[in-house]
Motif scaffolding. Structure first.
Motif, short mmCIF file in Angstrom:
data_model
loop_
_atom_site.label_atom_id
_atom_site.label_comp_id
_atom_site.label_asym_id
_atom_site.label_seq_id
_atom_site.Cartn_x
_atom_site.Cartn_y
_atom_site.Cartn_z
N THR A 20 72.03 37.89 -21.07
CA THR A 20 72.19 37.43 -19.75
C THR A 20 72.00 38.89 -18.87
O THR A 20 71.26 39.01 -18.00
CB THR A 20 73.60 36.84 -19.27
N THR A 57 68.08 32.85 -26.35
CA THR A 57 68.12 33.40 -25.03
C THR A 57 69.33 32.88 -24.61
O THR A 57 69.99 31.75 -24.83
CB THR A 57 66.88 32.71 -24.25
N SER A 58 70.02 33.80 -23.89
CA SER A 58 71.31 33.52 -23.16
C SER A 58 70.62 33.21 -21.62
O SER A 58 69.52 33.00 -21.53
CB SER A 58 72.24 34.41 -22.88
N GLY A 59 71.61 33.04 -20.55
CA GLY A 59 71.03 33.10 -19.48
C GLY A 59 71.36 31.57 -18.48
O GLY A 59 70.93 31.50 -17.52
N ALA A 60 71.77 30.50 -19.43
CA ALA A 60 71.84 29.22 -19.11
C ALA A 60 73.02 29.26 -17.64
O ALA A 60 72.90 28.51 -16.72
CB ALA A 60 72.15 28.21 -20.04
N ILE A 61 74.11 29.79 -18.26
CA ILE A 61 74.96 29.70 -17.04
C ILE A 61 74.66 30.46 -16.01
O ILE A 61 75.09 30.02 -14.86
CB ILE A 61 76.47 30.26 -17.77
N ASN A 142 69.32 28.53 -27.73
CA ASN A 142 70.48 28.72 -27.01
C ASN A 142 71.61 27.89 -27.78
O ASN A 142 71.37 27.08 -28.51
CB ASN A 142 70.49 28.54 -25.66
N GLU A 143 72.74 28.40 -27.45
CA GLU A 143 73.84 27.71 -27.96
C GLU A 143 74.11 26.33 -26.92
O GLU A 143 73.69 26.53 -25.77
CB GLU A 143 75.33 28.42 -27.83
N ASP A 145 75.87 24.76 -25.07
CA ASP A 145 77.28 25.15 -24.62
C ASP A 145 78.00 23.62 -23.85
O ASP A 145 79.24 23.57 -23.83
CB ASP A 145 77.17 26.15 -23.51
N GLY A 155 80.02 30.95 -29.00
CA GLY A 155 80.45 31.55 -27.92
C GLY A 155 80.00 32.85 -27.47
O GLY A 155 79.80 32.96 -26.54
N ASP A 156 79.05 33.30 -28.50
CA ASP A 156 78.11 34.36 -28.00
C ASP A 156 76.93 34.19 -28.88
O ASP A 156 76.92 33.84 -29.91
CB ASP A 156 78.85 35.69 -28.21
N ASN A 157 75.91 34.52 -27.97
CA ASN A 157 74.57 34.66 -28.69
C ASN A 157 74.15 35.65 -29.75
O ASN A 157 73.23 35.43 -30.52
CB ASN A 157 73.45 34.25 -27.71
N GLY A 218 77.34 37.57 -18.93
CA GLY A 218 77.33 37.31 -20.34
C GLY A 218 78.81 37.16 -20.90
O GLY A 218 79.69 37.42 -20.49
N THR A 219 78.54 37.20 -22.33
CA THR A 219 79.84 37.02 -22.89
C THR A 219 79.88 38.20 -23.96
O THR A 219 81.08 38.64 -24.33
CB THR A 219 79.82 35.62 -24.01
N GLY A 220 78.83 38.54 -24.64
CA GLY A 220 79.14 39.35 -25.56
C GLY A 220 79.12 40.79 -25.29
O GLY A 220 78.45 41.11 -24.34
N1 GLU Z 1 75.05 30.56 -24.07
C1 GLU Z 1 75.30 31.33 -22.79
C2 GLU Z 1 74.24 31.00 -21.83
O1 GLU Z 1 73.28 30.71 -22.06
C3 GLU Z 1 75.67 32.75 -23.01
C4 GLU Z 1 76.38 33.06 -24.37
C5 GLU Z 1 76.16 34.66 -24.35
O2 GLU Z 1 76.39 35.35 -23.50
O3 GLU Z 1 76.08 35.26 -25.58
O4 GLU Z 1 74.64 31.36 -20.67
#
Ligand code: GLU
Length: 269
Positions: A20, A57-61, A142-143, A145, A155-157, A218-220
């Motif tokens: 993200t 890819t992250s960024g969904a949240i 993506n995960e 979530d 929990g983290d990508n 982001g998370t990671g």
């Molecule tokens: N899956 C989450 C998202 O797309 C983020 C996970 C992460 O930041 O690694 O927002």
């Protein structure tokens, strides 16, 4: 050029993970469309050159936060799950648009931790990923979530991208992030901190360097990247951490240029 870097140009199957922090502006938290466009163009061009690219890819949240006009991530898990569900579509819409402009077809896959561990689910995910690659399509992962609860959540990508890389026998995993690589100390507080070019062994000392948390969106942080490197290395996959602010570093690092930090694969037995 060291050996591990030299080998990168021959890699055929490559997982690229973008966080993200690379996809959104830190101040406004809105998506950096200029960078996303550049990123998708680079991925498309690598694909044109004959590589198989798997994009995590992250960024969904973050996209969900934007869409709902919020200024930051809410505290509760369920609200974040809802925002991931809202933002995932927004994110895919943008990727789809850019990939189409560059003549590419993408496929969305939303995985949970379980899909990368449970034998049956892993086999199913692997098979569909391989079928997508065979069709010349770029998987965008993506995960999931919105449905992942704690027990099945990665929990983290960073870790997700490493699990995906092992699942499909990728040769290289590239993580684009908001720092230039792994430093010998925290570069924000220590002016003597040096960028480490290559990490052959992930020992206690390296793990200690990775203590810091991730960004607000982001998370990671570096910690999860080192965990990902452990998974990748031991599965015979070379991992790179490179600066996401310079999208060009994707092609540069794949041609062997000294960028970021490389974790050479352990030899497969
Ligand atoms: N899956 C989450 C998202 O797309 C983020 C996970 C992460 O930041 O690694 O927002």
């Amino acid at each position: 050029m060291n050996d591990a870097r030299k080998k990168l140009k021959d890699a055929k199957r490559i997982v690229i993970k973008v966080g993200t922090s690379t996809l959104a502006y830190p101040q406004t938290k809105k998506l950096n469309l200029y960078r996303i466009d550049h990123l998708i163009r680079e991925i498309s061009d690598l694909h044109n050159s004959g590589k198989e690219i798997i994009f995590v890819t992250s960024g969904a949240i973050a996209a969900g936060i934007n869409k709902m006009g919020l200024s930051e991530k809410p505290d509760t898990v369920t609200e974040n799950q809802a925002l991931a569900a809202i933002g995932q579509g927004v994110l895919m819409h943008i990727y789809e648009k850019f990939f189409a402009e560059y003549g590419k077809t993408m496929a969305q896959l939303l995985l949970t931790g379980n899909d990368t561990i449970d034998e049956h689910a892993r086999e199913n995910s692997r098979n569909s990923l391989l079928a997508i690659l065979k069709m010349g399509v770029i998987p965008v992962i993506n995960e999931n979530d919105a449905v992942a609860t704690d027990e099945i959540k990665i929990g983290d990508n960073d870790n997700l991208s490493a699990m995906v890389a092992t699942m499909i026998d990728a040769e290289v995993l590239i993580i684009l992030t908001d720092i230039d690589g792994v430093y010998s100390a925290n570069p924000k507080i220590d002016s003597n901190a040096k960028l480490i070019d290559e990490i052959d062994e992930i020992n206690e000392e390296i793990e200690k360097l990775a203590g810091g948390p991730g960004t607000k969106l982001g998370t990671g942080g570096m910690y999860t990247k080192i965990q990902a490197a452990k998974i990748a290395k031991s599965a015979g996959i070379t991992m790179l951490i490179v600066p996401g602010k310079d999208i060009e570093c994707l092609r540069k690092s794949l041609s062997g240029e000294k960028i970021g930090t490389i974790f050479p694969a352990q030899k497969k037995i």
